[in-house]
Write an enzyme that holds these catalytic residues in place. Structure first.
Site, PDB file in Angstrom:
ATOM      1  N   HIS A   1      37.932  39.740  45.477  1.00 36.89           N
ATOM      2  CA  HIS A   1      39.299  40.220  45.135  1.00 36.89           C
ATOM      3  C   HIS A   1      39.897  40.869  46.382  1.00 36.89           C
ATOM      4  O   HIS A   1      39.507  41.965  46.766  1.00 36.89           O
ATOM      5  CB  HIS A   1      39.242  41.239  43.992  1.00 36.89           C
ATOM      6  CG  HIS A   1      40.581  41.782  43.582  1.00 36.89           C
ATOM      7  ND1 HIS A   1      40.964  41.892  42.264  1.00 36.89           N
ATOM      8  CD2 HIS A   1      41.618  42.254  44.302  1.00 36.89           C
ATOM      9  CE1 HIS A   1      42.183  42.405  42.212  1.00 36.89           C
ATOM     10  NE2 HIS A   1      42.605  42.647  43.447  1.00 36.89           N
TER      11      HIS A   1
ATOM     12  N   HIS B   1      43.612  41.361  48.900  1.00 37.43           N
ATOM     13  CA  HIS B   1      45.042  41.189  49.187  1.00 37.43           C
ATOM     14  C   HIS B   1      45.213  40.995  50.688  1.00 37.43           C
ATOM     15  O   HIS B   1      44.889  41.895  51.461  1.00 37.43           O
ATOM     16  CB  HIS B   1      45.839  42.418  48.740  1.00 37.43           C
ATOM     17  CG  HIS B   1      45.743  42.664  47.275  1.00 37.43           C
ATOM     18  ND1 HIS B   1      46.643  42.146  46.370  1.00 37.43           N
ATOM     19  CD2 HIS B   1      44.833  43.352  46.545  1.00 37.43           C
ATOM     20  CE1 HIS B   1      46.292  42.509  45.146  1.00 37.43           C
ATOM     21  NE2 HIS B   1      45.192  43.238  45.224  1.00 37.43           N
TER      22      HIS B   1
ATOM     23  N   LYS C   1      45.081  34.076  38.209  1.00 36.74           N
ATOM     24  CA  LYS C   1      45.145  35.539  38.109  1.00 36.74           C
ATOM     25  C   LYS C   1      46.107  35.954  37.007  1.00 36.74           C
ATOM     26  O   LYS C   1      47.261  35.540  36.985  1.00 36.74           O
ATOM     27  CB  LYS C   1      45.621  36.111  39.445  1.00 36.74           C
ATOM     28  CG  LYS C   1      45.901  37.595  39.423  1.00 36.74           C
ATOM     29  CD  LYS C   1      44.634  38.427  39.377  1.00 36.74           C
ATOM     30  CE  LYS C   1      44.977  39.895  39.173  1.00 36.74           C
ATOM     31  NZ  LYS C   1      44.181  40.791  39.965  1.00 36.74           N
TER      32      LYS C   1
ATOM     33  N   HIS D   1      43.632  41.474  35.666  1.00 36.00           N
ATOM     34  CA  HIS D   1      43.937  42.888  35.924  1.00 36.00           C
ATOM     35  C   HIS D   1      43.937  43.556  34.553  1.00 36.00           C
ATOM     36  O   HIS D   1      44.887  43.419  33.784  1.00 36.00           O
ATOM     37  CB  HIS D   1      45.291  43.046  36.627  1.00 36.00           C
ATOM     38  CG  HIS D   1      45.593  44.476  36.948  1.00 36.00           C
ATOM     39  ND1 HIS D   1      45.630  44.975  38.233  1.00 36.00           N
ATOM     40  CD2 HIS D   1      45.838  45.539  36.140  1.00 36.00           C
ATOM     41  CE1 HIS D   1      45.883  46.273  38.203  1.00 36.00           C
ATOM     42  NE2 HIS D   1      46.024  46.637  36.952  1.00 36.00           N
TER      43      HIS D   1
ATOM     44  N   HIS E   1      38.195  44.819  39.321  1.00 34.19           N
ATOM     45  CA  HIS E   1      38.227  46.231  39.721  1.00 34.19           C
ATOM     46  C   HIS E   1      38.041  47.185  38.534  1.00 34.19           C
ATOM     47  O   HIS E   1      38.897  48.004  38.238  1.00 34.19           O
ATOM     48  CB  HIS E   1      39.485  46.578  40.517  1.00 34.19           C
ATOM     49  CG  HIS E   1      40.780  45.994  40.012  1.00 34.19           C
ATOM     50  ND1 HIS E   1      41.175  46.081  38.709  1.00 34.19           N
ATOM     51  CD2 HIS E   1      41.758  45.336  40.664  1.00 34.19           C
ATOM     52  CE1 HIS E   1      42.345  45.482  38.587  1.00 34.19           C
ATOM     53  NE2 HIS E   1      42.728  45.022  39.739  1.00 34.19           N
TER      54      HIS E   1
ATOM     55  N   ASP F   1      39.312  44.665  46.554  1.00 34.61           N
ATOM     56  CA  ASP F   1      40.702  45.027  46.263  1.00 34.61           C
ATOM     57  C   ASP F   1      41.335  45.733  47.467  1.00 34.61           C
ATOM     58  O   ASP F   1      42.201  46.591  47.304  1.00 34.61           O
ATOM     59  CB  ASP F   1      40.797  45.900  45.008  1.00 34.61           C
ATOM     60  CG  ASP F   1      42.220  45.961  44.455  1.00 34.61           C
ATOM     61  OD1 ASP F   1      43.049  45.127  44.858  1.00 34.61           O
ATOM     62  OD2 ASP F   1      42.479  46.858  43.628  1.00 34.61           O
TER      63      ASP F   1
HETATM   64  C1  NCD Z   1      47.318  46.108  44.620  1.00 36.03           C
HETATM   65  C2  NCD Z   1      48.383  45.733  45.651  1.00 36.03           C
HETATM   66  O1  NCD Z   1      48.811  46.589  46.413  1.00 36.03           O
HETATM   67  O2  NCD Z   1      48.764  44.555  45.706  1.00 36.03           O
HETATM   68  N1  NCD Z   1      47.273  47.535  44.498  1.00 36.03           N
HETATM   69  C3  NCD Z   1      46.238  48.266  44.034  1.00 36.03           C
HETATM   70  O3  NCD Z   1      46.406  49.469  43.862  1.00 36.03           O
HETATM   71  N2  NCD Z   1      45.065  47.724  43.777  1.00 36.03           N
HETATM   72  C4  NCD Z   1      47.610  45.444  43.338  1.00 36.03           C
HETATM   73  C5  NCD Z   1      46.448  45.422  42.402  1.00 36.03           C
HETATM   74  O4  NCD Z   1      45.444  44.770  42.641  1.00 36.03           O
HETATM   75  O5  NCD Z   1      46.525  46.064  41.348  1.00 36.03           O
HETATM   76 ZN    ZN Z   2      44.135  43.970  43.694  1.00 37.61          ZN
END
Ligand code: NCD
Ligand code: ZN
Length: 350
Positions: A18, A20, A104, A141, A179, A252
């Site tokens: 996971h 970003h 997702k 999520h 998460h 995450d």
């Molecule tokens: C994530 C993001 O910034 O894209 N933020 C987070 O707090 N984890 C989004 C997410 O995975 O919930």
């Molecule tokens: Zn995330």
């Protein structure tokens, strides 16, 4: 040798289930941090606009490959952002062509860039049934978004209100509860006998809600799902170090620039990519379970996704505190690197 006496450990190269990566200048800046240690990562689709179709996943994947440093050996595993108008046949084709590894699900409004998420689960049933048929996992999520539900209860509530009914309706669907932050989620995953796993982040193994709120507010510890009380953190550590195949790493890592985080309404997300392996080693070592880090970071994830574990390895060594930057610079502004609040003694040999 007992785990506590280890000062060096070679494990299969880890994956991040996971992640970003964002886009543009941010992608350029953060991707090397993950590609340095990780072989593969499940790439979150919450761009603006989100990665909804297989065509969008193809072009996003190409931008990631373009941003990879020379010689890096990293494979992005793409996901499609589920909306109420997602076409089941597009999902089927994306999976068959190896374009998308998972879908997702964001409940609408749950987190950063999730406005196009799902409100009416009946509307996505067709997609979920196709996914069950082809064995494509749904990454969830797991938080309800109702304004009247306390933010600390939103994950536990999601299990009863959404996940249980969903799993009854589409029992063959493989689901990753992402998460997880609560004992409730750990228990729910442990009690299930098939098709359910959970990812655990780096930071949720280390911080509880006091880290965010006691002694002054710490925006760099704010993420969603928000960290819960200490007993929940301990439950997550127990799950991670247990070797139980249903729990694996999804960092995450979610970069935002400092100006975006340090304001009256700051963004949720913690950037952990640069130091994740050192942080995890610290947690596993402190628990006397260093050898289980390989199950958590390198073996359990591929097994759930029915992918081979990586054949290359990394070596973790313990020594003097590791020096790491407090920020990385991006063309959009500085991004603060997660500071666990203790020294990191384990480094990844490159
Ligand atoms: C994530 C993001 O910034 O894209 N933020 C987070 O707090 N984890 C989004 C997410 O995975 O919930
Ligand atoms: Zn995330």
């Amino acid at each position: 040798m007992p785990d506590r006496q280890l000062t060096s450990l070679t494990i299969r190269r880890p994956d991040d289930w996971h992640l970003h990566l964002r886009d543009g200048a941010m992608l350029q800046a953060v991707l090397p941090e993950t590609a340095r240690h990780f072989a593969r990562a499940i790439i979150m689709p919450n761009l603006v606009p989100p990665v909804v179709t297989s065509a969008q996943a193809v072009t996003y994947r190409a931008r990631i490959m373009d941003a990879l440093p020379q010689g890096a050996d990293f494979t992005p595993l793409m996901t499609l952002y589920l909306t109420e108008t997602t076409d089941p046949e597009d999902v089927r084709a994306a999976h068959a062509a190896g374009i998308a590894t998972a879908v997702k699900l964001y409940p609408a409004g749950a987190t950063t860039n999730s406005a196009s998420g799902v409100t009416d689960f009946e509307k996505v049933r067709g997609v979920l049934e196709v996914m069950a048929e082809i064995g494509m996992p749904l990454c969830v999520h797991g938080e309800v978004t109702d304004h009247d539900i306390d933010i600390f209860d939103r994950e536990a509530m999601f299990i009863d209100r959404v996940l249980k009914p969903l799993r009854k309706k589409v029992p063959d669907l493989k689901i990753v509860m992402e998460h997880v932050t609560t004992q409730d989620a750990v228990d729910y995953v442990r009690d299930s006998n098939k098709n359910l796993a959970a990812t655990i982040t780096t930071h949720h193994l280390i911080i509880n809600r006091n880290h965010i709120l006691a002694g002054g507010i710490k925006p760099h510890f704010y993420c969603l799902p928000v960290a819960k009380r200490e007993a929940h953190r301990v439950a997550l550590v127990q799950a991670a170090i247990s070797g139980d195949k249903r729990f694996f790493l999804g960092t995450d890592s979610a970069p935002h620039t400092d100006p975006a985080k340090l304001q009256a309404c700051g963004c949720a997300g913690i950037f952990t990519a640069p130091t994740t392996m050192s942080c995890l080693a610290e947690v596993f070592d402190a628990a006397g379970r260093m050898r289980k880090i390989e199950s958590f970071a390198s073996l359990n994830g591929p097994e759930f996704y029915k992918l081979p574990a990586n054949t290359s390895t990394i070596t973790l060594t313990k020594g003097e505190p590791v020096q790491y930057p407090s920020h990385i610079q991006t063309a959009d502004g500085p991004v603060t690197v997660f500071d666990p609040g203790f020294d990191l003694h384990w480094r990844v040999e490159e």
